[in-house]
Write a protein that holds these residues in place. Structure first.
Motif, PDB file in Angstrom:
ATOM      1  N   GLU A  93       0.832  -1.196   0.000  1.00 17.54           N
ATOM      2  CA  GLU A  93       0.000   0.000   0.000  1.00 17.54           C
ATOM      3  C   GLU A  93       0.869   1.249   0.000  1.00 17.54           C
ATOM      4  O   GLU A  93       1.810   1.362   0.776  1.00 17.54           O
ATOM      5  CB  GLU A  93      -0.928   0.005   1.221  1.00 17.54           C
ATOM      6  N   GLU A  94       0.542   2.186  -0.867  1.00 20.62           N
ATOM      7  CA  GLU A  94       1.343   3.394  -1.034  1.00 20.62           C
ATOM      8  C   GLU A  94       0.457   4.623  -0.894  1.00 20.62           C
ATOM      9  O   GLU A  94      -0.643   4.668  -1.441  1.00 20.62           O
ATOM     10  CB  GLU A  94       2.011   3.377  -2.404  1.00 20.62           C
ATOM     11  N   SER A  95       0.918   5.614  -0.145  1.00 18.88           N
ATOM     12  CA  SER A  95       0.143   6.817   0.127  1.00 18.88           C
ATOM     13  C   SER A  95       0.982   8.052  -0.131  1.00 18.88           C
ATOM     14  O   SER A  95       2.217   8.005  -0.095  1.00 18.88           O
ATOM     15  CB  SER A  95      -0.336   6.829   1.587  1.00 18.88           C
ATOM     16  N   THR A  96       0.301   9.169  -0.364  1.00 24.74           N
ATOM     17  CA  THR A  96       0.976  10.452  -0.459  1.00 24.74           C
ATOM     18  C   THR A  96       1.398  10.897   0.934  1.00 24.74           C
ATOM     19  O   THR A  96       0.607  10.856   1.874  1.00 24.74           O
ATOM     20  CB  THR A  96       0.044  11.514  -1.065  1.00 24.74           C
ATOM     21  N   GLN A  97       2.648  11.308   1.068  1.00 17.92           N
ATOM     22  CA  GLN A  97       3.130  11.853   2.338  1.00 17.92           C
ATOM     23  C   GLN A  97       3.708  13.244   2.085  1.00 17.92           C
ATOM     24  O   GLN A  97       4.526  13.426   1.191  1.00 17.92           O
ATOM     25  CB  GLN A  97       4.188  10.964   2.978  1.00 17.92           C
ATOM     26  N   THR A  98       3.279  14.205   2.883  1.00 18.57           N
ATOM     27  CA  THR A  98       3.791  15.566   2.823  1.00 18.57           C
ATOM     28  C   THR A  98       4.230  15.964   4.218  1.00 18.57           C
ATOM     29  O   THR A  98       3.526  15.694   5.193  1.00 18.57           O
ATOM     30  CB  THR A  98       2.715  16.534   2.304  1.00 18.57           C
ATOM     31  N   VAL A  99       5.409  16.602   4.322  1.00 12.73           N
ATOM     32  CA  VAL A  99       5.945  16.978   5.624  1.00 12.73           C
ATOM     33  C   VAL A  99       6.381  18.436   5.604  1.00 12.73           C
ATOM     34  O   VAL A  99       6.670  19.013   4.554  1.00 12.73           O
ATOM     35  CB  VAL A  99       7.152  16.095   6.029  1.00 12.73           C
ATOM     36  N   LYS A 100       6.412  19.015   6.805  1.00 10.34           N
ATOM     37  CA  LYS A 100       7.002  20.329   7.020  1.00 10.34           C
ATOM     38  C   LYS A 100       8.083  20.178   8.073  1.00 10.34           C
ATOM     39  O   LYS A 100       7.837  19.644   9.165  1.00 10.34           O
ATOM     40  CB  LYS A 100       5.957  21.344   7.472  1.00 10.34           C
ATOM     41  N   LEU A 101       9.298  20.643   7.760  1.00 10.32           N
ATOM     42  CA  LEU A 101      10.434  20.568   8.674  1.00 10.32           C
ATOM     43  C   LEU A 101      10.885  21.976   9.042  1.00 10.32           C
ATOM     44  O   LEU A 101      10.825  22.891   8.227  1.00 10.32           O
ATOM     45  CB  LEU A 101      11.606  19.809   8.036  1.00 10.32           C
ATOM     46  N   SER A 102      11.356  22.117  10.267  1.00  4.55           N
ATOM     47  CA  SER A 102      11.917  23.398  10.692  1.00  4.55           C
ATOM     48  C   SER A 102      13.301  23.574  10.077  1.00  4.55           C
ATOM     49  O   SER A 102      13.875  22.620   9.517  1.00  4.55           O
ATOM     50  CB  SER A 102      12.020  23.435  12.220  1.00  4.55           C
TER      51      SER A 102
END
Length: 321
Positions: free
Chosen positions: A104-113
């Motif tokens: 199973e594959e999903s969209t991942q979005t992150v915000k880093l400092s």
């Protein structure tokens, strides 16, 4: 012997072309299917690379920090497909995270400092019928993060060619909630190319192949989205509060305290794990709320405080010892 090696150099050069300093960068495993430049320089001259990991290099052969895009989750692999940054040095990246057992594959979005600290993560799959999906392009404004994922799935009529569609997603830039999400089926193959923000609009450039055509039968498509309201979902003003959490890290319980919100206001407390799964939800009245650990394992958790109609009020992070 017909073999060759690449050497990656990070160099500081003056305006006359003289080399001030030079460093050999380590070999970086960006991930599969690398056909584009998986790096950029931020406004301070730092070298940001992304793929399996997001790395920040200054003028040094070793990174200032490295962030694992799969976040160390068991049986998971992840790859950032594209990234950008804001004027404060925060980094935004999108791509995919995949379960190596189920596929199973999903969209991942992150915000880093600027220090590589995870500020928020959003993991989401549009449909269980898709074979895979991944965030391919990204753009930011003062209030929003715009991502377009590429979704692939097989047609229901049997062994037909695999289809590709656009999935535009709009996130709140402060706390990562999804404000808008849709699927656009233009032609048999819809491939993303570029996203941009300017003058209150997000722009998406894609390439759509015509049904039954050859590899040369395609049309470039440009889509324009208007997104000016900070919340993206309501014309009501967005309430912003300052959230204090203590103690942090905590053992059995912790207290959240809100400042800047009227006392006695009905609010919702949400606690999410690092995968974005909701593990606690309670109604409370401002300005404070005590939550208990119950059976939560040790680790990092995200706190979201919302109004009763779902508008974000404050976000924070807490660590269970």
């Amino acid at each position: 012997m017909g073999q060759f090696n690449f050497v990656t150099l990070l160099m500081d050069i003056d305006l006359n072309g003289n080399i001030i300093s030079s460093f050999n960068l380590p070999n970086i495993d960006y991930g599969p299917s690398i056909f584009e430049s998986y790096f950029f320089f931020d406004d301070h001259g730092n070298f940001i690379s992304f793929g399996y990991n997001i790395n920040k290099f200054s003028l040094s052969a070793t990174p200032e920090w490295k962030f694992d895009f799969s976040r160390g989750l068991q049986n998971m692999i992840g790859q950032a497909k594209t990234a950008t940054h804001d004027e404060l040095g925060n980094i935004y990246a999108t791509g995919f995270i995949k379960d190596t057992i189920t596929g199973e594959e999903s969209t991942q979005t992150v915000k880093l400092s600027p220090n590589g600290e995870l500020l928020w993560v959003s993991v989401d799959k549009y449909s269980n019928d898709t074979d895979f999906e991944r965030g391919d392009v990204i753009a930011i404004s003062g209030h929003h993060v715009f991502v377009c994922s590429e979704i692939a799935y097989n047609t229901p009529s049997g062994p037909a060619p695999q289809k590709f569609d656009y999935r535009p997603i709009l996130y709140d830039i402060e706390e990562g909630s999804i404000l808008y999400d849709t699927l656009m089926d233009i032609n048999l193959h819809d491939l993303t190319y570029y996203a941009h923000y300017g003058k209150g609009h997000f722009y998406l450039l894609g390439k759509s192949y015509l049904p039954g055509g050859t590899a040369d039968d395609f049309r470039y498509k440009i889509f324009k989205y208007k997104a000016e309201e900070p919340s993206g979902v309501s014309s009501s003003p967005k309430e912003i509060g300052q959230l204090n959490i203590f103690p942090n890290p905590f053992d059995a319980s912790a207290t959240i305290e809100l400042k800047g919100i009227e006392p006695g206001k009905s609010l919702t407390f949400k606690l999410l794990d690092v995968t974005g799964r909701l593990v606690q939800q309670r109604a409370f009245r401002s300005p404070s709320y005590v939550f208990h650990r119950e059976k939560l394992p040790s680790g990092l958790y995200f706190i979201k405080v919302e109004t009763v109609d779902g508008r974000p009020v404050a976000v924070g992070r807490v660590v269970a010892k």
